[in-house]
Design a protein around this motif. Structure first.
Motif, PDB file in Angstrom:
ATOM      1  N   ALA A  51       0.880  -1.166   0.000  1.00  0.00           N
ATOM      2  CA  ALA A  51       0.000   0.000   0.000  1.00  0.00           C
ATOM      3  C   ALA A  51       0.913   1.210   0.000  1.00  0.00           C
ATOM      4  O   ALA A  51       1.701   1.390   0.932  1.00  0.00           O
ATOM      5  CB  ALA A  51      -0.901   0.005   1.233  1.00  0.00           C
ATOM      6  N   CYS A  52       0.856   2.009  -1.072  1.00  0.00           N
ATOM      7  CA  CYS A  52       1.847   3.073  -1.194  1.00  0.00           C
ATOM      8  C   CYS A  52       1.280   4.290  -1.911  1.00  0.00           C
ATOM      9  O   CYS A  52       0.312   4.188  -2.663  1.00  0.00           O
ATOM     10  CB  CYS A  52       3.088   2.579  -1.931  1.00  0.00           C
ATOM     11  N   VAL A  53       1.912   5.437  -1.637  1.00  0.00           N
ATOM     12  CA  VAL A  53       1.588   6.666  -2.351  1.00  0.00           C
ATOM     13  C   VAL A  53       2.308   6.659  -3.695  1.00  0.00           C
ATOM     14  O   VAL A  53       1.705   6.818  -4.745  1.00  0.00           O
ATOM     15  CB  VAL A  53       2.007   7.901  -1.526  1.00  0.00           C
ATOM     16  N   PHE A  54       3.613   6.475  -3.665  1.00  0.00           N
ATOM     17  CA  PHE A  54       4.394   6.268  -4.880  1.00  0.00           C
ATOM     18  C   PHE A  54       5.769   5.733  -4.511  1.00  0.00           C
ATOM     19  O   PHE A  54       6.236   5.897  -3.384  1.00  0.00           O
ATOM     20  CB  PHE A  54       4.530   7.547  -5.719  1.00  0.00           C
ATOM     21  N   ILE A  55       6.386   5.073  -5.468  1.00  0.00           N
ATOM     22  CA  ILE A  55       7.773   4.630  -5.370  1.00  0.00           C
ATOM     23  C   ILE A  55       8.443   5.152  -6.625  1.00  0.00           C
ATOM     24  O   ILE A  55       8.040   4.820  -7.732  1.00  0.00           O
ATOM     25  CB  ILE A  55       7.886   3.101  -5.267  1.00  0.00           C
ATOM     26  N   SER A  56       9.460   5.997  -6.466  1.00  0.00           N
ATOM     27  CA  SER A  56       9.984   6.732  -7.607  1.00  0.00           C
ATOM     28  C   SER A  56      11.477   6.969  -7.472  1.00  0.00           C
ATOM     29  O   SER A  56      12.002   7.100  -6.361  1.00  0.00           O
ATOM     30  CB  SER A  56       9.264   8.084  -7.722  1.00  0.00           C
ATOM     31  N   PHE A  57      12.160   7.035  -8.619  1.00  0.00           N
ATOM     32  CA  PHE A  57      13.558   7.439  -8.640  1.00  0.00           C
ATOM     33  C   PHE A  57      13.704   8.867  -9.158  1.00  0.00           C
ATOM     34  O   PHE A  57      14.765   9.254  -9.634  1.00  0.00           O
ATOM     35  CB  PHE A  57      14.378   6.464  -9.489  1.00  0.00           C
ATOM     36  N   GLU A  58      12.618   9.624  -9.072  1.00  0.00           N
ATOM     37  CA  GLU A  58      12.578  11.034  -9.441  1.00  0.00           C
ATOM     38  C   GLU A  58      13.248  11.286 -10.790  1.00  0.00           C
ATOM     39  O   GLU A  58      12.840  10.737 -11.797  1.00  0.00           O
ATOM     40  CB  GLU A  58      13.187  11.874  -8.313  1.00  0.00           C
ATOM     41  N   HIS A  59      14.294  12.095 -10.839  1.00  0.00           N
ATOM     42  CA  HIS A  59      14.916  12.469 -12.110  1.00  0.00           C
ATOM     43  C   HIS A  59      15.607  11.302 -12.803  1.00  0.00           C
ATOM     44  O   HIS A  59      15.993  11.409 -13.971  1.00  0.00           O
ATOM     45  CB  HIS A  59      15.921  13.605 -11.890  1.00  0.00           C
ATOM     46  N   LEU A  60      15.737  10.170 -12.101  1.00  0.00           N
ATOM     47  CA  LEU A  60      16.364   8.998 -12.698  1.00  0.00           C
ATOM     48  C   LEU A  60      15.337   8.053 -13.315  1.00  0.00           C
ATOM     49  O   LEU A  60      15.708   6.996 -13.835  1.00  0.00           O
ATOM     50  CB  LEU A  60      17.198   8.250 -11.649  1.00  0.00           C
ATOM     51  N   GLY A  61      14.060   8.420 -13.253  1.00  0.00           N
ATOM     52  CA  GLY A  61      13.032   7.617 -13.893  1.00  0.00           C
ATOM     53  C   GLY A  61      12.151   6.860 -12.915  1.00  0.00           C
ATOM     54  O   GLY A  61      12.190   7.077 -11.713  1.00  0.00           O
ATOM     55  N   LEU A  62      11.358   5.957 -13.456  1.00  0.00           N
ATOM     56  CA  LEU A  62      10.441   5.158 -12.650  1.00  0.00           C
ATOM     57  C   LEU A  62      11.212   4.121 -11.833  1.00  0.00           C
ATOM     58  O   LEU A  62      12.347   3.763 -12.160  1.00  0.00           O
ATOM     59  CB  LEU A  62       9.419   4.465 -13.545  1.00  0.00           C
ATOM     60  N   ALA A  63      10.587   3.632 -10.773  1.00  0.00           N
ATOM     61  CA  ALA A  63      11.198   2.588  -9.949  1.00  0.00           C
ATOM     62  C   ALA A  63      11.121   1.268 -10.712  1.00  0.00           C
ATOM     63  O   ALA A  63      10.025   0.720 -10.887  1.00  0.00           O
ATOM     64  CB  ALA A  63      10.473   2.493  -8.607  1.00  0.00           C
ATOM     65  N   PRO A  64      12.237   0.721 -11.162  1.00  0.00           N
ATOM     66  CA  PRO A  64      12.179  -0.404 -12.114  1.00  0.00           C
ATOM     67  C   PRO A  64      11.621  -1.698 -11.544  1.00  0.00           C
ATOM     68  O   PRO A  64      10.841  -2.394 -12.201  1.00  0.00           O
ATOM     69  CB  PRO A  64      13.640  -0.568 -12.549  1.00  0.00           C
ATOM     70  N   GLY A  65      12.024  -2.045 -10.318  1.00  0.00           N
ATOM     71  CA  GLY A  65      11.516  -3.280  -9.724  1.00  0.00           C
ATOM     72  C   GLY A  65      10.036  -3.209  -9.423  1.00  0.00           C
ATOM     73  O   GLY A  65       9.279  -4.155  -9.690  1.00  0.00           O
ATOM     74  N   PHE A  66       9.599  -2.084  -8.864  1.00  0.00           N
ATOM     75  CA  PHE A  66       8.186  -1.886  -8.550  1.00  0.00           C
ATOM     76  C   PHE A  66       7.348  -1.891  -9.819  1.00  0.00           C
ATOM     77  O   PHE A  66       6.293  -2.521  -9.885  1.00  0.00           O
ATOM     78  CB  PHE A  66       8.021  -0.567  -7.803  1.00  0.00           C
ATOM     79  N   ARG A  67       7.813  -1.185 -10.847  1.00  0.00           N
ATOM     80  CA  ARG A  67       7.052  -1.119 -12.092  1.00  0.00           C
ATOM     81  C   ARG A  67       6.859  -2.513 -12.696  1.00  0.00           C
ATOM     82  O   ARG A  67       5.751  -2.880 -13.103  1.00  0.00           O
ATOM     83  CB  ARG A  67       7.767  -0.208 -13.088  1.00  0.00           C
TER      84      ARG A  67
END
Length: 276
Positions: A51-67
């Motif tokens: 349960a999450c708001v977001f998981i992000s690498f900000e300027h480095l892009g989307l969170a690859p494992g989560f995506r």
């Protein structure tokens, strides 16, 4: 399991790597908005639901494992927003069945009806929603320093850490430094999570790496980029795990792997200030 910090800041990475080494599975994860900490747990196959708001690498892009896990259905994702997470944690801290938030007009009640429902009592001019209490079994935090009683001090923001600690059954924290009680007392305003809420403290220098620990070291962008690149294939990600999690002598081996030059570079200009 709850995870404190915020994006690249104060992520309890030493504890996260420890969980991956132990091979724990089927974890239900409630992270504050984060990056590599929840992403690594998810990518390593430790998580069944988040349960999450977001998981992000900000300027480095989307969170690859989560995506990848979300798109493939490998994990169940309960979409939430900041007010919902905060209200659930407050309810958990107060031993209440649910918290109340204003209905902001989003689709969350449709997307996640288990966590957002129309409040049974409506008062005032704004429609209200109920959010079930969030009560993590264990919360993992990272602070800059602590005394031997477990008073966690932060040189920067505390983010959701206080709420997470109040709602949790157990709290385990890493700190970069252990200091005398007199040091903590002289800078009492820095104590964001008091010892009464903390069950264990692990002294782990650079324990937030590759994230930042406020006032001590910045985030390691080079390492974060290499982590993102490692997700190009399963083999390259497994190689990352072998190099930085499994094939080393714990956290001491991890720091040896990162190297003195890299650690010095992220510490440059981030020396501990006189907070007393």
């Amino acid at each position: 399991i709850g995870i404190g910090g915020w994006i690249f800041h104060s992520q309890p990475m030493a504890l996260i790597r420890g969980i991956v080494r132990r091979g724990l599975k089927n974890l239900k994860l409630v992270p504050a908005p984060g990056s590599i900490a929840p992403d690594l747990l998810i990518a390593a196959g430790c998580v069944s639901e988040t349960a999450c708001v977001f998981i992000s690498f900000e300027h480095l892009g989307l969170a690859p494992g989560f995506r990848k896990a979300a798109q493939s259905g490998a994990i169940k994702v309960l979409e939430m927003d900041g007010p919902g997470i905060a209200a659930g944690l407050r309810a958990g801290a107060c031993d209440l069945p649910y918290g109340l938030i204003p209905d902001l007009g989003t689709d969350l009640p449709k997307v996640n009806p288990d966590c957002y429902r129309k409040a049974r009592v409506q008062e005032g001019g704004r429609p209200l929603l109920e959010v079930p209490a969030i009560k993590p079994d264990v919360v993992l935090l990272h602070g800059q320093r602590s005394d031997d009683m477990g008073n966690l001090q932060y040189f920067g923001a505390g983010f959701f850490d206080m709420l997470l600690a109040q709602a949790a059954d157990k709290v385990i924290a890493t700190v970069d430094k252990l200091v005398p009680q007199s040091t903590v007392r002289s800078g009492a305003h820095l104590t964001k999570v008091p010892s009464a809420l903390v069950d264990a403290v692990v002294v782990s220098p650079y324990g937030a790496h590759p994230g930042q620990s406020a006032g001590l070291y910045g985030f390691d962008e080079k390492h974060l980029k290499s982590y993102v690149r490692a997700h190009k294939s399963q083999d390259s990600f497994q190689a990352y795990l072998n190099d930085h999690v499994f094939g080393i002598n714990g956290e001491r081996g991890y720091l040896d792997k990162i190297g003195v030059a890299s650690l010095t570079a992220i510490s440059s200009g981030k020396q501990e200030m006189d907070h007393a």
